[in-house]
Scaffold this motif. Structure first.
Motif, PDB file in Angstrom:
ATOM      1  N   GLY A  61       0.888  -1.058   0.168  1.00  0.00           N
ATOM      2  CA  GLY A  61      -0.103   0.228  -0.052  1.00  0.00           C
ATOM      3  C   GLY A  61       0.718   1.265   0.022  1.00  0.00           C
ATOM      4  N   MET A  62       2.054   1.246   0.445  1.00  0.00           N
ATOM      5  CA  MET A  62       2.909   2.339   0.467  1.00  0.00           C
ATOM      6  C   MET A  62       3.939   2.277  -0.673  1.00  0.00           C
ATOM      7  SD  MET A  62       2.453   4.269   3.192  1.00  0.00           S
ATOM      8  CE  MET A  62       4.157   4.943   3.801  1.00  0.00           C
ATOM      9  N   VAL A  63       4.168   1.075  -0.971  1.00  0.00           N
ATOM     10  CA  VAL A  63       5.114   0.883  -2.167  1.00  0.00           C
ATOM     11  C   VAL A  63       4.115   0.893  -3.515  1.00  0.00           C
ATOM     12  CG1 VAL A  63       6.670  -0.523  -3.515  1.00  0.00           C
ATOM     13  CG2 VAL A  63       6.661  -0.560  -0.851  1.00  0.00           C
ATOM     14  N   THR A  64       4.630   1.604  -4.526  1.00  0.00           N
ATOM     15  CA  THR A  64       4.390   1.852  -5.719  1.00  0.00           C
ATOM     16  C   THR A  64       3.851   0.401  -6.498  1.00  0.00           C
ATOM     17  OG1 THR A  64       5.697   3.728  -6.122  1.00  0.00           O
ATOM     18  CG2 THR A  64       4.528   2.961  -8.129  1.00  0.00           C
ATOM     19  N   HIS A  65       2.650   0.363  -6.918  1.00  0.00           N
ATOM     20  CA  HIS A  65       2.302  -0.989  -7.693  1.00  0.00           C
ATOM     21  C   HIS A  65       3.110  -0.837  -8.880  1.00  0.00           C
ATOM     22  CE1 HIS A  65      -1.907  -1.585  -5.628  1.00  0.00           C
ATOM     23  NE2 HIS A  65      -0.971  -1.576  -4.806  1.00  0.00           N
ATOM     24  N   LEU A  66       3.010   0.197  -9.773  1.00  0.00           N
ATOM     25  CA  LEU A  66       3.697   0.440 -10.865  1.00  0.00           C
ATOM     26  C   LEU A  66       4.108   1.800 -11.083  1.00  0.00           C
ATOM     27  CD1 LEU A  66       4.600  -1.056 -13.810  1.00  0.00           C
ATOM     28  CD2 LEU A  66       2.370  -0.463 -14.554  1.00  0.00           C
ATOM     29  N   SER A  67       5.183   2.065 -11.717  1.00  0.00           N
ATOM     30  CA  SER A  67       5.718   3.327 -11.869  1.00  0.00           C
ATOM     31  C   SER A  67       6.272   3.595 -13.417  1.00  0.00           C
ATOM     32  CB  SER A  67       6.970   3.550 -10.824  1.00  0.00           C
ATOM     33  OG  SER A  67       8.019   2.994 -10.905  1.00  0.00           O
ATOM     34  N   GLY A 245       6.983   3.922 -25.584  1.00  0.00           N
ATOM     35  CA  GLY A 245       8.068   4.107 -26.398  1.00  0.00           C
ATOM     36  C   GLY A 245       9.508   4.220 -25.635  1.00  0.00           C
ATOM     37  N   PRO A 246      10.684   4.538 -26.453  1.00  0.00           N
ATOM     38  CA  PRO A 246      11.834   4.421 -25.668  1.00  0.00           C
ATOM     39  C   PRO A 246      12.445   5.464 -24.620  1.00  0.00           C
ATOM     40  CG  PRO A 246      12.265   5.003 -27.900  1.00  0.00           C
ATOM     41  CD  PRO A 246      10.659   4.775 -27.829  1.00  0.00           C
ATOM     42  N   GLY A 247      11.205   6.582 -24.922  1.00  0.00           N
ATOM     43  CA  GLY A 247      11.834   7.569 -23.705  1.00  0.00           C
ATOM     44  C   GLY A 247      11.122   7.340 -22.279  1.00  0.00           C
ATOM     45  N   TYR A 248      10.567   6.287 -22.070  1.00  0.00           N
ATOM     46  CA  TYR A 248      10.142   5.725 -20.793  1.00  0.00           C
ATOM     47  C   TYR A 248      10.482   4.667 -20.352  1.00  0.00           C
ATOM     48  CZ  TYR A 248       7.496  10.091 -21.438  1.00  0.00           C
ATOM     49  OH  TYR A 248       6.885  11.537 -21.670  1.00  0.00           O
ATOM     50  N   TYR A 249      10.693   4.098 -19.263  1.00  0.00           N
ATOM     51  CA  TYR A 249      10.461   2.854 -18.732  1.00  0.00           C
ATOM     52  C   TYR A 249       9.748   2.619 -17.607  1.00  0.00           C
ATOM     53  CZ  TYR A 249      13.952   4.331 -15.224  1.00  0.00           C
ATOM     54  OH  TYR A 249      14.534   4.800 -14.036  1.00  0.00           O
ATOM     55  N   THR A 250       9.246   1.258 -17.195  1.00  0.00           N
ATOM     56  CA  THR A 250       8.524   1.078 -16.018  1.00  0.00           C
ATOM     57  C   THR A 250       9.025   0.241 -15.128  1.00  0.00           C
ATOM     58  OG1 THR A 250       7.690  -0.998 -17.134  1.00  0.00           O
ATOM     59  CG2 THR A 250       6.535   1.141 -17.557  1.00  0.00           C
ATOM     60  N   SER A 251       8.750  -0.004 -14.007  1.00  0.00           N
ATOM     61  CA  SER A 251       9.103  -0.591 -12.749  1.00  0.00           C
ATOM     62  C   SER A 251       7.864  -1.283 -11.695  1.00  0.00           C
ATOM     63  CB  SER A 251      10.057   0.016 -11.969  1.00  0.00           C
ATOM     64  OG  SER A 251      10.514  -0.502 -10.839  1.00  0.00           O
ATOM     65  N   ASP A 252       7.867  -2.219 -11.317  1.00  0.00           N
ATOM     66  CA  ASP A 252       6.970  -2.637 -10.347  1.00  0.00           C
ATOM     67  C   ASP A 252       7.064  -3.318  -9.082  1.00  0.00           C
ATOM     68  OD1 ASP A 252       6.733  -5.831 -10.792  1.00  0.00           O
ATOM     69  OD2 ASP A 252       7.008  -5.204 -12.858  1.00  0.00           O
ATOM     70  N   TRP A 253       6.281  -3.520  -8.376  1.00  0.00           N
ATOM     71  CA  TRP A 253       6.545  -3.950  -7.185  1.00  0.00           C
ATOM     72  C   TRP A 253       7.268  -5.284  -7.011  1.00  0.00           C
ATOM     73  CZ3 TRP A 253       4.635  -8.338  -4.855  1.00  0.00           C
ATOM     74  CH2 TRP A 253       3.571  -8.893  -5.643  1.00  0.00           C
ATOM     75  N   THR A 254       7.113  -6.391  -7.977  1.00  0.00           N
ATOM     76  CA  THR A 254       7.676  -7.446  -7.920  1.00  0.00           C
ATOM     77  C   THR A 254       9.227  -7.311  -7.913  1.00  0.00           C
ATOM     78  OG1 THR A 254       7.461  -7.795 -10.391  1.00  0.00           O
ATOM     79  CG2 THR A 254       5.652  -8.573  -9.197  1.00  0.00           C
ATOM     80  N   ARG A 255       9.791  -6.194  -8.422  1.00  0.00           N
ATOM     81  CA  ARG A 255      11.313  -6.275  -8.639  1.00  0.00           C
ATOM     82  C   ARG A 255      11.752  -5.569  -7.164  1.00  0.00           C
ATOM     83  NH1 ARG A 255      12.197  -3.012 -14.208  1.00  0.00           N
ATOM     84  NH2 ARG A 255      10.653  -4.139 -15.487  1.00  0.00           N
ATOM     85  N   THR A 256      10.979  -5.179  -6.215  1.00  0.00           N
ATOM     86  CA  THR A 256      11.509  -4.845  -5.046  1.00  0.00           C
ATOM     87  C   THR A 256      10.936  -5.575  -3.644  1.00  0.00           C
ATOM     88  OG1 THR A 256       9.410  -3.123  -5.010  1.00  0.00           O
ATOM     89  CG2 THR A 256      11.730  -2.427  -5.541  1.00  0.00           C
ATOM     90  N   HIS A 257       9.739  -6.159  -3.994  1.00  0.00           N
ATOM     91  CA  HIS A 257       9.187  -6.939  -2.773  1.00  0.00           C
ATOM     92  C   HIS A 257       8.692  -8.290  -3.281  1.00  0.00           C
ATOM     93  CE1 HIS A 257       9.402  -2.752  -1.165  1.00  0.00           C
ATOM     94  NE2 HIS A 257       9.395  -3.601   0.064  1.00  0.00           N
TER      95      HIS A 257
END
Length: 411
Positions: A61-67, A245-257
């Motif tokens: 709930g505190m950590v981003t689901h997807l950024s 596109g290539p100007g952005y990238y994503t990160s989700d909670w599975t990579r951290t927690h």
């Protein structure tokens, strides 16, 4: 009142005191072992469910689901948000700027992750606004350099509402005195307490103030997204990555927690498997006590057979007697397990208070959570009753095979 012969005699055998006291002891140990196994299983699974719940509600709930991160600072985050708004999986969007630094107050120093947020939209993607112990998240107005800190950080630094705290950023600036780190004083306008590791790590400031400190005024690093289904974060992130596109990238909670979540699921499975051996040992005790009881009651069995009882009746008598032991142990264990599962959090807190110790500070939540799920209780009770019933089959079959003439020969 009509009573089936097998049930009536089996009930009498259960209540009667065996001539051999050792059989009574084994029977008692069987019931107690089954009670202990069922109670421990219910309690442990409830604790595992509690950790799972806390991970999903407090931590995630505190950590981003997807950024969504821009490879360059994002000038107009509203426009980027509009590009993402048509996705049904996305529930809320909020901009962010993240900084890493140290907070100092009266000689105390603590590392912190500084989150630059827009308070109104942050409430939609994070639970921090619902866990404010003092102050409000909306106190983070742009240009006023206010800060909301976690309860753990506040305790470590001795902070209270209205105190001044200095943020030290690792980026150095060159001055006439040489290379100096960057400093900025903030006023504590709120304290949140989620009762998790983030209490000792996170601090929040306004996104505009954070952008100024990062020397990127008027921009953000990216957007934080809250999803309807947090488990869909990897697939949604991959879809957004291709769309933006290539100007952005994503990160989700599975990579951290993600590893923590998988560890809890694996631990729950392994604990269930290991603790089931307690029930299995109790079942073996039931078999032992039943076999000895059959040996002791050989004369009685022979008399019943002589009076016309069929082998099936004899078998049912001892099945009833063994099953009653299993039912008694299972029901007592269920009662004890439910009682422990619903009170173990308070019990752990009482132990910490009484002995002035912190048992759970090393975990991602600083208390012992518990969530009783009746589906787990029903499953455990069903398995325990099945094992207890199965444990009666062999001794009961042996009893049904007793030959009256041979059993009465030495009586």
């Amino acid at each position: 009142m009509f009573r089936p012969l097998s049930f009536y005699v089996g009930l009498r055998y259960t209540g009667a005191r065996a001539r051999n006291s050792f059989i009574s002891v084994i029977t008692l140990i069987s019931a107690l072992g089954l009670m202990l196994g069922v109670a421990v299983l219910i309690t442990v699974l409830s604790v595992m469910n509690g950790f799972d719940r806390e991970l999903q509600t407090r931590i995630l709930g505190m950590v981003t689901h997807l950024s969504v991160h821009g490879r360059e600072p994002v000038d107009d985050w509203h426009q980027l948000a509009q590009r993402l708004d048509h996705h049904n999986e996305i529930k809320a969007i909020s901009p962010f700027v993240q900084l890493e630094g140290m907070l100092t107050h009266r000689g105390e120093v603590a590392g912190a992750l500084i989150n630059g947020i827009e308070p109104e939209s942050e409430r939609k993607v994070s639970i921090v606004g619902d866990y404010m112990e003092q102050g409000e998240l909306e106190s983070l107005a742009p240009g006023e350099f206010g800060m909301v800190v976690g309860y753990g950080l506040a305790r470590r630094l001795g902070l209270s509402m209205g105190d001044k705290v200095t943020l030290v950023l690792p980026e150095a600036t060159i001055s006439p005195a040489g290379v100096m780190p960057r400093f900025k004083r903030f006023t504590v306008t709120g304290i949140f307490r989620v009762r998790a590791e983030v209490d000792s790590l996170y601090a929040y400031v306004n996104v505009d103030d954070a952008a100024k400190l990062a020397r990127q005024a008027g921009t953000v690093q990216g957007l934080r997204l809250r999803l309807d289904d947090l488990f869909s974060a990897p697939s949604v992130g991959w879809k957004l990555q291709r769309e933006l596109g290539p100007g952005y990238y994503t990160s989700d909670w599975t990579r951290t927690h993600g590893n923590l979540f998988q560890a809890i699921k694996m631990e729950k499975t392994m604990m269930t498997l290991l603790l089931s051996f307690i029930v299995a040992v109790a079942a073996f005790n039931i078999i032992s006590s039943q076999v000895m009881l059959v040996t002791e009651k050989r004369g009685n069995i022979a008399v019943l057979r002589t009076l016309g009882a069929s082998p099936g009746t004899i078998m049912r008598i001892f099945m009833v007697q063994g099953t009653l032991i299993g039912v008694a142990g299972t029901l007592l264990g269920t009662l004890l397990g439910v009682l422990l599962a619903t009170n173990i959090s308070n019990l752990a807190e009482w132990i910490e208070t009484t002995f002035n110790t912190r048992l759970f500070d090393a975990y991602f939540v600083n208390y012992l959570p518990s969530e009783l799920q009746w589906s787990d209780v029903i499953t455990i009770v069903s398995i325990a009753l099945f094992i207890s019933f199965a444990a009666t089959l062999y001794p009961s079959w042996r009893a049904s095979r007793v030959q009256p003439a041979e059993a009465l020969r030495y009586e």
